[in-house]
Scaffold this motif. Structure first.
Motif, short mmCIF file in Angstrom:
data_model
loop_
_atom_site.label_atom_id
_atom_site.label_comp_id
_atom_site.label_asym_id
_atom_site.label_seq_id
_atom_site.Cartn_x
_atom_site.Cartn_y
_atom_site.Cartn_z
N HIS A 158 1.46 -1.26 -0.38
CA HIS A 158 -0.18 -0.08 -0.36
C HIS A 158 0.99 1.33 0.22
O HIS A 158 1.92 1.44 0.42
CB HIS A 158 -0.72 0.06 1.26
CG HIS A 158 -1.94 1.04 1.40
ND1 HIS A 158 -1.84 2.48 1.89
CD2 HIS A 158 -3.51 1.12 0.81
CE1 HIS A 158 -2.99 3.05 1.81
NE2 HIS A 158 -3.91 2.50 0.48
N TYR A 162 0.49 7.38 4.53
CA TYR A 162 -1.17 7.75 4.16
C TYR A 162 -1.45 9.25 4.35
O TYR A 162 -1.53 9.43 5.44
CB TYR A 162 -2.22 7.18 4.77
CG TYR A 162 -3.74 7.46 3.97
CD1 TYR A 162 -4.75 6.26 3.40
CD2 TYR A 162 -4.55 8.15 4.52
CE1 TYR A 162 -6.07 6.94 3.26
CE2 TYR A 162 -5.82 8.56 4.83
CZ TYR A 162 -6.80 7.95 3.47
OH TYR A 162 -7.88 8.17 3.13
N GLN A 163 -1.86 10.63 3.18
CA GLN A 163 -1.63 10.95 3.04
C GLN A 163 -3.51 12.01 3.92
O GLN A 163 -4.45 11.70 2.28
CB GLN A 163 -1.57 12.19 2.30
CG GLN A 163 0.44 12.14 2.26
CD GLN A 163 0.46 12.69 0.47
OE1 GLN A 163 1.00 14.33 0.55
NE2 GLN A 163 0.93 12.20 -0.28
N ARG A 164 -3.65 11.85 4.48
CA ARG A 164 -5.49 12.07 4.47
C ARG A 164 -5.60 13.89 4.68
O ARG A 164 -6.73 13.57 4.10
CB ARG A 164 -5.42 12.14 6.45
CG ARG A 164 -6.23 12.40 6.94
CD ARG A 164 -6.64 11.92 8.74
NE ARG A 164 -7.96 12.22 9.63
CZ ARG A 164 -8.06 12.13 10.35
NH1 ARG A 164 -6.98 11.96 11.24
NH2 ARG A 164 -9.29 12.50 11.01
N GLN A 165 -4.60 14.29 4.50
CA GLN A 165 -5.28 15.97 4.37
C GLN A 165 -5.25 15.90 2.40
O GLN A 165 -6.18 17.21 2.12
CB GLN A 165 -3.89 16.90 4.59
CG GLN A 165 -2.90 16.70 4.30
CD GLN A 165 -1.37 16.04 4.75
OE1 GLN A 165 -2.24 15.04 4.91
NE2 GLN A 165 -0.01 16.53 4.93
N HIS A 166 -4.91 15.59 1.76
CA HIS A 166 -4.92 15.61 0.36
C HIS A 166 -5.54 14.14 -0.48
O HIS A 166 -5.35 13.17 0.38
CB HIS A 166 -3.43 15.45 0.49
CG HIS A 166 -2.47 17.03 -0.24
ND1 HIS A 166 -2.94 17.79 0.44
CD2 HIS A 166 -1.24 16.74 1.19
CE1 HIS A 166 -1.90 18.36 0.73
NE2 HIS A 166 -0.97 17.71 1.01
N GLN A 168 -6.41 11.67 -3.27
CA GLN A 168 -5.11 10.38 -2.98
C GLN A 168 -4.90 10.62 -4.95
O GLN A 168 -3.45 10.75 -5.36
CB GLN A 168 -5.39 9.00 -3.62
CG GLN A 168 -6.02 8.28 -2.42
CD GLN A 168 -6.43 7.02 -2.54
OE1 GLN A 168 -6.11 6.23 -3.76
NE2 GLN A 168 -6.47 5.76 -1.50
N TRP A 171 -1.60 12.51 -4.25
CA TRP A 171 -0.76 12.32 -3.58
C TRP A 171 1.13 12.59 -4.51
O TRP A 171 2.42 12.66 -2.97
CB TRP A 171 -0.80 10.98 -2.96
CG TRP A 171 -1.96 10.26 -1.95
CD1 TRP A 171 -2.98 11.86 -1.33
CD2 TRP A 171 -1.92 9.62 -1.30
NE1 TRP A 171 -3.07 11.10 -0.48
CE2 TRP A 171 -2.99 9.50 -0.81
CE3 TRP A 171 -1.30 8.15 -1.11
CZ2 TRP A 171 -3.59 9.14 0.55
CZ3 TRP A 171 -2.07 6.82 -0.10
CH2 TRP A 171 -3.29 7.65 0.26
#
Length: 252
Positions: A158, A162-166, A168, A171
């Motif tokens: 994976h 993991y960019q929670r604020q952007h 996918q 990314w």
């Protein structure tokens, strides 16, 4: 500095039986891997195979090969078997994938150079910047995150982090992702030790052998490459490789 390259090569393959012997423009795949490895700084290049046909083929083109047990669960175990048969001292052992005929000598050298220091790493592997969303989200191309010293923190199928604020789709714009290239180097004592470890929970979850080593506390140093590698696992991959060779004028 003595570095030995060992190329594990099994005959059996679910998707491409006899894969090491597949013809690629006048040379077998395993011969192309050997020839590329011989251009590097390695002191010796050896094929580790479980099949008499591959053994004889490699010796027939002037390469060095040893016959290993047929029941090894991984390429790493096959590399250890071969190294012990060689009865040779080495500062590091490089495990070169037998299905990547376009491996570049500089990629091998990048790992070998990591061991040419007073305190060499236990293990080392290659990483490459991710340049497309297809790479980033493919579960077949493991990703890796590093610490500030270039050592692997974790490998995953994976995308990490993991960019929670952007979203996918953005990314790659906001973070530099790294992909793992499956070329390994080990100190001989470490190779012996890691092949005695049982499968670990993270390894079983991700189906990535290197997580077993991290869980056991072995740090994995990385070197970075910009060069692409092309693994061959299916008949379609063979056709793709032949087209690439034709486009760049590469032949026997």
């Amino acid at each position: 500095m003595l570095a030995i390259g060992i190329i594990p090569a099994r005959y059996a393959s679910t998707r491409l039986p006899g894969k090491p012997l597949v013809d690629l423009g006048g040379q077998s795949m395993i011969e192309r891997v050997v020839r590329q490895a011989e251009k590097s700084s390695l002191s010796r290049v050896v094929v580790a195979t479980d099949d008499q046909r591959i053994l004889e083929h490699v010796r027939g083109f002037g390469g060095e090969a040893v016959l290993t047990r047929p029941d090894h669960p991984s390429g790493t175990d096959r590399v250890r078997d071969a190294y012990e048969q060689l009865n040779a001292a080495a500062d590091c052992i490089v495990n070169i994938q037998g299905d990547e005929p376009f491996i570049h000598p500089s990629q091998i050298d990048a790992l070998v150079e990591l061991f040419a220091v007073p305190a060499p790493p236990a293990l080392a592997t290659l990483v490459k910047p991710v340049i497309s969303a297809e790479e980033l989200f493919s579960p077949h191309l493991p990703k890796v995150v590093l610490d500030g010293r270039g050592r692997a923190l974790y490998f995953s199928r994976h995308p990490l982090p993991y960019q929670r604020q952007h979203p996918q789709s953005e990314w790659l714009t906001h973070h530099r992702y790294l992909r793992h290239i499956g070329l390994y180097a080990y100190r001989p004592d470490v190779l012996r030790a890691i092949t005695q470890l049982p499968p670990s929970p993270l390894e079983l979850a991700e189906s990535l052998e290197q997580l077993r080593w991290l869980e056991a506390g072995y740090p994995i140093q990385t070197a970075e490459t910009e060069l692409e590698t092309i693994g061959i696992d299916t008949p379609e991959d063979v056709e793709r490789a032949l087209r690439l060779m034709k486009n760049v004028g590469l032949s026997s």
